[in-house]
Design an enzyme around this catalytic site. Sequence first.
Site, PDB file in Angstrom:
ATOM      1  N   ASN A 369      67.240  51.785   6.465  1.00 22.41           N
ATOM      2  CA  ASN A 369      67.544  52.854   7.407  1.00 22.41           C
ATOM      3  C   ASN A 369      68.400  52.310   8.546  1.00 22.41           C
ATOM      4  O   ASN A 369      67.965  51.443   9.307  1.00 22.41           O
ATOM      5  CB  ASN A 369      66.253  53.441   7.982  1.00 22.41           C
ATOM      6  CG  ASN A 369      66.566  54.527   9.007  1.00 22.41           C
ATOM      7  OD1 ASN A 369      66.940  55.622   8.651  1.00 22.41           O
ATOM      8  ND2 ASN A 369      66.476  54.191  10.283  1.00 22.41           N
ATOM      9  N   GLU A 370      69.641  52.822   8.643  1.00 21.89           N
ATOM     10  CA  GLU A 370      70.552  52.460   9.745  1.00 21.89           C
ATOM     11  C   GLU A 370      70.651  50.945   9.920  1.00 21.89           C
ATOM     12  O   GLU A 370      70.776  50.453  11.041  1.00 21.89           O
ATOM     13  CB  GLU A 370      70.049  53.104  11.051  1.00 21.89           C
ATOM     14  CG  GLU A 370      70.007  54.594  10.998  1.00 21.89           C
ATOM     15  CD  GLU A 370      70.024  55.226  12.383  1.00 21.89           C
ATOM     16  OE1 GLU A 370      69.690  54.551  13.367  1.00 21.89           O
ATOM     17  OE2 GLU A 370      70.375  56.405  12.467  1.00 21.89           O
ATOM     18  N   TYR A 431      72.848  63.138  20.845  1.00 23.77           N
ATOM     19  CA  TYR A 431      73.212  61.895  21.529  1.00 23.77           C
ATOM     20  C   TYR A 431      74.679  61.881  21.952  1.00 23.77           C
ATOM     21  O   TYR A 431      75.047  61.278  22.955  1.00 23.77           O
ATOM     22  CB  TYR A 431      72.975  60.692  20.617  1.00 23.77           C
ATOM     23  CG  TYR A 431      71.536  60.340  20.440  1.00 23.77           C
ATOM     24  CD1 TYR A 431      70.977  60.252  19.185  1.00 23.77           C
ATOM     25  CD2 TYR A 431      70.707  60.125  21.537  1.00 23.77           C
ATOM     26  CE1 TYR A 431      69.634  59.938  19.013  1.00 23.77           C
ATOM     27  CE2 TYR A 431      69.372  59.802  21.379  1.00 23.77           C
ATOM     28  CZ  TYR A 431      68.846  59.716  20.118  1.00 23.77           C
ATOM     29  OH  TYR A 431      67.530  59.416  19.950  1.00 23.77           O
ATOM     30  N   TRP A 505      64.846  65.443  11.579  1.00 23.80           N
ATOM     31  CA  TRP A 505      64.148  64.338  12.239  1.00 23.80           C
ATOM     32  C   TRP A 505      63.582  64.853  13.545  1.00 23.80           C
ATOM     33  O   TRP A 505      64.332  65.118  14.480  1.00 23.80           O
ATOM     34  CB  TRP A 505      65.087  63.159  12.536  1.00 23.80           C
ATOM     35  CG  TRP A 505      64.349  61.967  13.057  1.00 23.80           C
ATOM     36  CD1 TRP A 505      64.206  61.591  14.361  1.00 23.80           C
ATOM     37  CD2 TRP A 505      63.588  61.037  12.275  1.00 23.80           C
ATOM     38  NE1 TRP A 505      63.414  60.476  14.431  1.00 23.80           N
ATOM     39  CE2 TRP A 505      63.017  60.118  13.181  1.00 23.80           C
ATOM     40  CE3 TRP A 505      63.336  60.881  10.919  1.00 23.80           C
ATOM     41  CZ2 TRP A 505      62.210  59.059  12.756  1.00 23.80           C
ATOM     42  CZ3 TRP A 505      62.534  59.848  10.503  1.00 23.80           C
ATOM     43  CH2 TRP A 505      61.982  58.939  11.412  1.00 23.80           C
ATOM     44  N   LYS A 526      61.694  64.662  19.221  1.00 25.96           N
ATOM     45  CA  LYS A 526      62.547  65.470  18.328  1.00 25.96           C
ATOM     46  C   LYS A 526      61.705  66.317  17.387  1.00 25.96           C
ATOM     47  O   LYS A 526      62.217  67.091  16.601  1.00 25.96           O
ATOM     48  CB  LYS A 526      63.491  64.575  17.548  1.00 25.96           C
ATOM     49  CG  LYS A 526      64.577  63.941  18.439  1.00 25.96           C
ATOM     50  CD  LYS A 526      65.622  63.220  17.632  1.00 25.96           C
ATOM     51  CE  LYS A 526      66.581  62.516  18.575  1.00 25.96           C
ATOM     52  NZ  LYS A 526      65.845  61.433  19.324  1.00 25.96           N
TER      53      LYS A 526
HETATM   54  C1  GCU Z   1      67.581  57.016  14.205  1.00 23.73           C
HETATM   55  C2  GCU Z   1      66.402  56.364  13.524  1.00 23.73           C
HETATM   56  C3  GCU Z   1      65.089  56.987  13.850  1.00 23.73           C
HETATM   57  C4  GCU Z   1      65.046  57.355  15.318  1.00 23.73           C
HETATM   58  C5  GCU Z   1      66.111  58.408  15.537  1.00 23.73           C
HETATM   59  C6  GCU Z   1      66.131  58.890  16.985  1.00 23.73           C
HETATM   60  O1  GCU Z   1      68.326  57.761  13.330  1.00 23.73           O
HETATM   61  O2  GCU Z   1      66.536  56.316  12.122  1.00 23.73           O
HETATM   62  O3  GCU Z   1      64.057  56.071  13.520  1.00 23.73           O
HETATM   63  O4  GCU Z   1      63.775  57.830  15.706  1.00 23.73           O
HETATM   64  O5  GCU Z   1      67.384  57.840  15.301  1.00 23.73           O
HETATM   65  O6  GCU Z   1      66.903  58.298  17.752  1.00 23.73           O
HETATM   66  O7  GCU Z   1      65.382  59.820  17.296  1.00 23.73           O
END
Ligand code: GCU
Length: 735
Positions: A369-370, A431, A505, A526
């Site tokens: 992941n990322e 963001y 997310w 989130k």
């Molecule tokens: C990223 C990451 C998450 C994180 C999310 C965020 O994409 O994969 O683990 O919580 O961003 O910034 O809310």
Amino acid sequence: MRNIVSFNDNWKFIKNAADEVEAAKGEGESIALPHTWNAVDGQDGGNDYHRGTCWYVKKFAKPEKNETDKAYLEFCGAAMTAEIYLNGEKISRHEGGYSTFRVEITERLEEENTLVVSVDNSNNTTVYPQTADFTFYGGLYRDVNLIIVPETHFELAYCGSQGIKVTPVVNLEEKKAVVTVEAWVCGDADMVTFEVNQEKINASLEDGRAKAEFVIENVHLWDGVDDPYLYTAKAFMENGDIVSTRFGCRKYYIDPQKGFFLNGHPYLLRGVSRHQDFKGVGNALTIEHHKKDMEIIKEIGATTLRLAHYQHAQEFYDLCDENGLIVWAEIPYITMHMKNGRANTLSQMEELVVQNYNHPSIICWGLSNEITAASAVDDDLLENHRLLNNLCHRLDSTRLTTMANVFMLETDSPILEIPDINSYNLYFGWYLGELEQNDEFFDEYHEKYPDRVIGFSEYGADANPQYQAAVPEKGDYTESYQAVYHEHILQMIEKRPWLWATHVWNLFDFAADGRDEGGKHGENQKGLVTIDRKTKKDAFYLYKAAWNKKEPFVHLCGKRYVDRTEDVTEVKVYSNQSKITLVVDGKEFETQTGKTIFKFNVPISGEHKITAIADSCTDSITVKKVEEENQDYIFIKRSPVTNWFDADELDPECFSINDKLAEIKANPKAGAIIDEMMAKGASDRGDVADAVKDNPGLQRMMGRMTLISLLKQSGADDESIKQVNRILQGIKKEN
Ligand code: GCU
């Protein structure tokens, strides 16, 4: 027969002990499992939760068993690294906080026994996760069991496996499934009897492995949320040992242009992500917690779940099987690649696949992941992914591999060619950048790579249900903006069925002890639902309206937005019904027909009771016209930079940080300022700047963003942002 005894009770927890000997004295807090020592400090902010080695001690008498029986201890989750001592002897070490592991203790059992477990969640450079946006809770946070089995028994030690593996292959045309069942045996035996669907087959053992093939005619398919039919496979031996597992017969494929297909028909994978933690208990969840989450997942109407960022509890994968959710499972190879972490990624992936192979809900294995967020795409990183990808295919030829990629990753990066399918995590409109950039990103990607399968693995916006706004804006942490954000994304994903899966997310707010924003300490907000599962935010009902076709409902947004200053207020309704009537103070106000989202403009002058009606469904709110904004609705710590440069303060004939980067850079003088600033920023941030310089895709994307977005994303302080703006305001735009 095997006897499984819960070992969750009667432990002592010792936060600090010099070694096993000191811990073994057993002076500590009496606790029961599941347990984490970060239940409170892991969720209260400050990025100061306890990370270190703590100890668990349990004294137990020799269990009842036949002379030749074998005894194992089973740990279902010890985060992150555990060492097991029995009667003063170290008998095992396990690195990885999310998988099951077992250790045989037969020969070490005494009449009275002292079991000591050290668990370590401290910083290190070899065990993932180390850098990520969630709390790395420490503890024995899942069950511990004692397992007594006959001398000859089904495999327990290898990778924490179930000892039985089921591979159904479906032939849709012939409406049948060929089901291969395999079992592994420890000890001396000639034969295993398999049973599937009331049919029994005896199979001889060769090198400890037995295999049988069943044919199920008129097979009852596991067909997602509509019909998650499960069969059971059993394996048993004459001495009475038996293992069983449920399995599902399904067939899926993904068309790069048409998306996901289940059992030959299109099946839209639209869903959410989930972390495994709750308010007040950390990640030490019981089956009740898991059932609660599944209840909420079924209510929203998701068809898919991304179980991030690690292996989840067997109980939860079981619930996904039973409820027909399509699952993305993954290991915590996340954010930053560690050159000494390769072995751990491989061991965590082997355990994930071996322990979860039989779950019909799981359709892919997430490699990372990322991982390029803080690491260059170099040979070591690429090789680590190739090894993981090959490992998955060696252990499981039936499933796909995938990756969740960070938005900065250039779409022609070689890493994207390693997994079978890909997804991206994008946060445009939260963001950075604007909401439309999510659409643009995927449309560009899909046009450039029409034969690549692509999905949307993360997107979201933080929202504290306390915060409300009549005119929501990015970064205000209001429930109102989160709803507007998701309204855009929902219509975007509905227009793009070729997105193989999309995952909000996150479904739930979760603990990230390093966070302190949006009026909450230690939480990523989130979620569509709060971390205690008590409050469903308006955006939850947006997706419920779009996805839940079973339970008619109507939801009036803005219940928590009572005090309103506007003379005419927008009253928004989410519903899966097509005709909505709004009643204001007992009088019918307006009826609309439509889909999912209904907006009414209602004049207000005092206190009003507003009701939305759709057939037998109703929902009501009360609103009050007020003169002054209710300050409780405003996130006061909001960075002033978002409202510094109101248009009327700026000279529109000159450049400002409200202009898009590409426009500014097109002007030689203004562009030189930016280049100098970026060069300085690069030296501050090391190689990340190279990622921009060598990344035309990223440059294109950044070009479309306003400079203020980029500066906020880069964490520039207020003063330097003001300084840049002052300089730009001195440069006239050419007509
Ligand atoms: C990223 C990451 C998450 C994180 C999310 C965020 O994409 O994969 O683990 O919580 O961003 O910034 O809310």
